[in-house]
Design a protein around this motif. Sequence first.
Motif, PDB file in Angstrom:
ATOM      1  N   ALA A 276      -3.642  -5.089   6.504  1.00 26.94           N
ATOM      2  CA  ALA A 276      -4.162  -5.034   7.874  1.00 26.94           C
ATOM      3  C   ALA A 276      -3.551  -6.092   8.768  1.00 26.94           C
ATOM      4  CB  ALA A 276      -5.685  -5.183   7.857  1.00 26.94           C
ATOM      5  N   HIS A 277      -3.133  -7.227   8.195  1.00 31.78           N
ATOM      6  CA  HIS A 277      -2.561  -8.288   9.026  1.00 31.78           C
ATOM      7  C   HIS A 277      -1.183  -7.935   9.566  1.00 31.78           C
ATOM      8  CE1 HIS A 277      -5.554 -11.354   9.330  1.00 31.78           C
ATOM      9  NE2 HIS A 277      -5.818 -11.262   8.046  1.00 31.78           N
ATOM     10  N   SER A 278      -0.623  -6.814   9.128  1.00 30.87           N
ATOM     11  CA  SER A 278       0.580  -6.304   9.795  1.00 30.87           C
ATOM     12  C   SER A 278       0.303  -6.045  11.262  1.00 30.87           C
ATOM     13  CB  SER A 278       1.045  -5.010   9.120  1.00 30.87           C
ATOM     14  OG  SER A 278       1.374  -5.244   7.768  1.00 30.87           O
ATOM     15  N   PHE A 279      -0.987  -5.818  11.593  1.00 27.62           N
ATOM     16  CA  PHE A 279      -1.384  -5.561  12.984  1.00 27.62           C
ATOM     17  C   PHE A 279      -2.288  -6.657  13.548  1.00 27.62           C
ATOM     18  CE2 PHE A 279      -0.181  -1.486  11.285  1.00 27.62           C
ATOM     19  CZ  PHE A 279       0.527  -0.901  12.328  1.00 27.62           C
ATOM     20  N   HIS A 280      -3.070  -7.312  12.710  1.00 27.92           N
ATOM     21  CA  HIS A 280      -4.000  -8.312  13.223  1.00 27.92           C
ATOM     22  C   HIS A 280      -3.295  -9.573  13.729  1.00 27.92           C
ATOM     23  CE1 HIS A 280      -7.509  -6.059  12.355  1.00 27.92           C
ATOM     24  NE2 HIS A 280      -7.436  -6.148  11.037  1.00 27.92           N
ATOM     25  N   ASN A 367      -2.258   4.945  15.883  1.00 33.02           N
ATOM     26  CA  ASN A 367      -1.114   5.506  15.162  1.00 33.02           C
ATOM     27  C   ASN A 367      -0.632   4.553  14.075  1.00 33.02           C
ATOM     28  OD1 ASN A 367      -1.073   7.869  16.697  1.00 33.02           O
ATOM     29  ND2 ASN A 367       0.259   6.972  18.257  1.00 33.02           N
ATOM     30  N   GLY A 368      -0.632   3.265  14.400  1.00 35.49           N
ATOM     31  CA  GLY A 368      -0.258   2.274  13.409  1.00 35.49           C
ATOM     32  C   GLY A 368      -1.240   2.238  12.259  1.00 35.49           C
ATOM     33  N   GLN A 369      -2.522   2.376  12.575  1.00 29.83           N
ATOM     34  CA  GLN A 369      -3.554   2.399  11.540  1.00 29.83           C
ATOM     35  C   GLN A 369      -3.340   3.565  10.592  1.00 29.83           C
ATOM     36  OE1 GLN A 369      -8.180   3.599  11.448  1.00 29.83           O
ATOM     37  NE2 GLN A 369      -7.735   1.996  12.953  1.00 29.83           N
ATOM     38  N   ILE A 370      -3.014   4.727  11.146  1.00 33.68           N
ATOM     39  CA  ILE A 370      -2.790   5.914  10.316  1.00 33.68           C
ATOM     40  C   ILE A 370      -1.597   5.708   9.394  1.00 33.68           C
ATOM     41  CG2 ILE A 370      -2.097   8.343  10.356  1.00 33.68           C
ATOM     42  CD1 ILE A 370      -5.025   7.839  11.066  1.00 33.68           C
ATOM     43  N   GLU A 371      -0.497   5.195   9.931  1.00 35.67           N
ATOM     44  CA  GLU A 371       0.688   4.976   9.102  1.00 35.67           C
ATOM     45  C   GLU A 371       0.408   3.962   8.006  1.00 35.67           C
ATOM     46  OE1 GLU A 371       3.503   6.745   9.084  1.00 35.67           O
ATOM     47  OE2 GLU A 371       2.377   7.974  10.515  1.00 35.67           O
ATOM     48  N   LEU A 372      -0.346   2.914   8.356  1.00 34.09           N
ATOM     49  CA  LEU A 372      -0.682   1.906   7.355  1.00 34.09           C
ATOM     50  C   LEU A 372      -1.563   2.503   6.259  1.00 34.09           C
ATOM     51  CD1 LEU A 372      -0.337  -1.078   6.614  1.00 34.09           C
ATOM     52  CD2 LEU A 372      -2.447  -1.544   7.861  1.00 34.09           C
ATOM     53  N   LYS A 373      -2.508   3.334   6.646  1.00 33.50           N
ATOM     54  CA  LYS A 373      -3.385   3.962   5.651  1.00 33.50           C
ATOM     55  C   LYS A 373      -2.596   4.869   4.709  1.00 33.50           C
ATOM     56  CE  LYS A 373      -7.794   3.720   8.105  1.00 33.50           C
ATOM     57  NZ  LYS A 373      -8.883   4.471   8.777  1.00 33.50           N
ATOM     58  N   LYS A 374      -1.575   5.522   5.210  1.00 33.28           N
ATOM     59  CA  LYS A 374      -0.735   6.339   4.333  1.00 33.28           C
ATOM     60  C   LYS A 374      -0.063   5.472   3.280  1.00 33.28           C
ATOM     61  CE  LYS A 374       0.304   9.926   7.775  1.00 33.28           C
ATOM     62  NZ  LYS A 374       1.364  10.551   8.616  1.00 33.28           N
ATOM     63  N   ARG A 375       0.403   4.288   3.710  1.00 32.08           N
ATOM     64  CA  ARG A 375       1.045   3.379   2.762  1.00 32.08           C
ATOM     65  C   ARG A 375       0.034   2.847   1.751  1.00 32.08           C
ATOM     66  NH1 ARG A 375       4.895  -0.390   6.648  1.00 32.08           N
ATOM     67  NH2 ARG A 375       5.927   1.302   7.775  1.00 32.08           N
ATOM     68  N   VAL A 376      -1.166   2.568   2.222  1.00 29.94           N
ATOM     69  CA  VAL A 376      -2.217   2.066   1.341  1.00 29.94           C
ATOM     70  C   VAL A 376      -2.585   3.127   0.296  1.00 29.94           C
ATOM     71  CG1 VAL A 376      -4.658   1.469   1.293  1.00 29.94           C
ATOM     72  CG2 VAL A 376      -3.149   0.357   2.937  1.00 29.94           C
ATOM     73  N   LEU A 377      -2.657   4.384   0.714  1.00 28.13           N
ATOM     74  CA  LEU A 377      -2.952   5.454  -0.234  1.00 28.13           C
ATOM     75  C   LEU A 377      -1.867   5.558  -1.306  1.00 28.13           C
ATOM     76  CD1 LEU A 377      -4.270   8.257   2.146  1.00 28.13           C
ATOM     77  CD2 LEU A 377      -5.613   6.862   0.557  1.00 28.13           C
ATOM     78  N   LYS A 378      -0.622   5.376  -0.906  1.00 30.15           N
ATOM     79  CA  LYS A 378       0.464   5.388  -1.883  1.00 30.15           C
ATOM     80  C   LYS A 378       0.353   4.198  -2.826  1.00 30.15           C
ATOM     81  CE  LYS A 378       5.465   5.725  -2.489  1.00 30.15           C
ATOM     82  NZ  LYS A 378       5.440   4.791  -3.640  1.00 30.15           N
ATOM     83  N   LEU A 379      -0.021   3.036  -2.277  1.00 25.70           N
ATOM     84  CA  LEU A 379      -0.208   1.858  -3.115  1.00 25.70           C
ATOM     85  C   LEU A 379      -1.259   2.128  -4.189  1.00 25.70           C
ATOM     86  CD1 LEU A 379       0.173  -1.214  -3.708  1.00 25.70           C
ATOM     87  CD2 LEU A 379      -1.686  -1.614  -2.068  1.00 25.70           C
ATOM     88  N   GLY A 380      -2.412   2.669  -3.768  1.00 24.05           N
ATOM     89  CA  GLY A 380      -3.461   2.969  -4.723  1.00 24.05           C
ATOM     90  C   GLY A 380      -3.022   3.961  -5.775  1.00 24.05           C
ATOM     91  N   SER A 381      -2.309   4.988  -5.332  1.00 22.37           N
ATOM     92  CA  SER A 381      -1.819   6.007  -6.258  1.00 22.37           C
ATOM     93  C   SER A 381      -0.842   5.414  -7.263  1.00 22.37           C
ATOM     94  CB  SER A 381      -1.152   7.139  -5.473  1.00 22.37           C
ATOM     95  OG  SER A 381      -0.617   8.117  -6.331  1.00 22.37           O
ATOM     96  N   ASP A 382       0.062   4.564  -6.783  1.00 14.36           N
ATOM     97  CA  ASP A 382       1.030   3.924  -7.678  1.00 14.36           C
ATOM     98  C   ASP A 382       0.330   3.051  -8.709  1.00 14.36           C
ATOM     99  OD1 ASP A 382       3.189   5.117  -6.461  1.00 14.36           O
ATOM    100  OD2 ASP A 382       3.741   3.375  -5.252  1.00 14.36           O
ATOM    101  N   TRP A 383      -0.649   2.295  -8.280  1.00 14.88           N
ATOM    102  CA  TRP A 383      -1.361   1.415  -9.212  1.00 14.88           C
ATOM    103  C   TRP A 383      -2.054   2.224 -10.307  1.00 14.88           C
ATOM    104  CZ3 TRP A 383      -3.927  -2.522  -5.333  1.00 14.88           C
ATOM    105  CH2 TRP A 383      -3.034  -3.578  -5.098  1.00 14.88           C
ATOM    106  N   ILE A 384      -2.653   3.338  -9.911  1.00 12.15           N
ATOM    107  CA  ILE A 384      -3.353   4.157 -10.909  1.00 12.15           C
ATOM    108  C   ILE A 384      -2.375   4.775 -11.912  1.00 12.15           C
ATOM    109  CG2 ILE A 384      -4.728   6.252 -11.226  1.00 12.15           C
ATOM    110  CD1 ILE A 384      -6.043   5.613  -8.488  1.00 12.15           C
TER     111      ILE A 384
END
Length: 403
Positions: A276-280, A367-384
């Motif tokens: 989130a600090h990419s934007f905060h 729009n930035g939030q949406i793109e970041l959430k897509k990356r976060v979902l990939k992060l979670g998927s990769d970890w699993i």
Amino acid sequence: MATTLKQAYQPLNEQTVVELAKKLELFTDYQHIEVHEIGDGNLNLVFRLIDSVTGKSIIVKQALPYAKVVGESWPLTLDRARIESHSLKKSAEFAPEHVPEVYYTDHHLALTVMEDLSSHVILRKGLIEGIQYPHLAHHIGTFIAKSLFYTSDLYLHPYEKKELVQTFINPELCKITEDLVFTDPFYDIDTNDFPSELQDAVSELWTDTELKKRAAALKYKFLTRAEALLHGDLHTGSIFVTETTTKIIDPEFAYYGPQGFDIAHFFANIALNYAAHSFHISDPLKRSDYQGYLLGVIKDTWETFSDQYRELWKKEGVEAATKLPGFEEEILSGLFTDMIGFAGCEVIRRTIGLAHVEDLESIGDFNGQIELKKRVLKLGSDWIKKAESIKNIDEFITYIRSV
């Protein structure tokens, strides 16, 4: 002070909570008592009572028989108040500096009277504001190491351990975790909550059979491994901090489960704050510095935890297996792998499940939030899916950097 009020359950309000305080003799004078309803959670009423003359204050927390976020259509057990108070008292046996002091409990009224932590701030809010807490990693690593070791078969007599397992049977709140963390986010279920702009990314998760199998395996571990007493919901909203102190609160989800679960949730929420600090934080140098601090928290927490766990194992282990050379490394290795998978589930559910996190939701650039959430979902998927191939904390952190 009375030991029990023996009243039938009814929700407190600002008037009846003062009457409760009088019956329990919590203050010496009630003419200057101020009451504030400060609860912002989904499951409880929380009142702060303060004597405006002496400054003495307490917290009264009462469980509600339903989830506030949904309403009375989602009933919840009041027994979670007993679970919470017992968990705090148990933690106070080995880490009293990291939990609020409990003054009184009443299981009939489903309430706990405890230390007021108004001098502290909720960790999530502090992290969103970009504040650094120099002792956080050491405190959390220490707390988790002691919690896991001192409530496990490594330290306890088998009879005592199994009695504690029975004490902390928590089926209703465990079911919430089973559904909201391990099941619902991976299927098209009504409890999920995300904007339409994420639909393609979410649909990709829902059709990923390998991901769903791995998540199901993690859920099975959550269901079946009664290894140690867990907090059960150790995110950054369940931690109060100052510059020098750290207090763990809200263990109403406590139960006996897999050792990698709590630390996974802490790391997942730190990772979400990092993203989130990419934007905060707009200034690149300040952002880099603070994100570096967050990654340091993860690394230092793990190293503190693993070092202290090994030390406790070596000095205080009573189970015969603790004398086997290298066996602790096998346990820690399995714990680490489990942690990565559990962290992946937490990251995904906090992004598209029922309970989101302010870290991501407060990003103003939609729009930035949406793109970041897509990356976060990939992060979670990769970890699993890749948990077994991630061998150390530095490799785990590398995945966070990729966000």
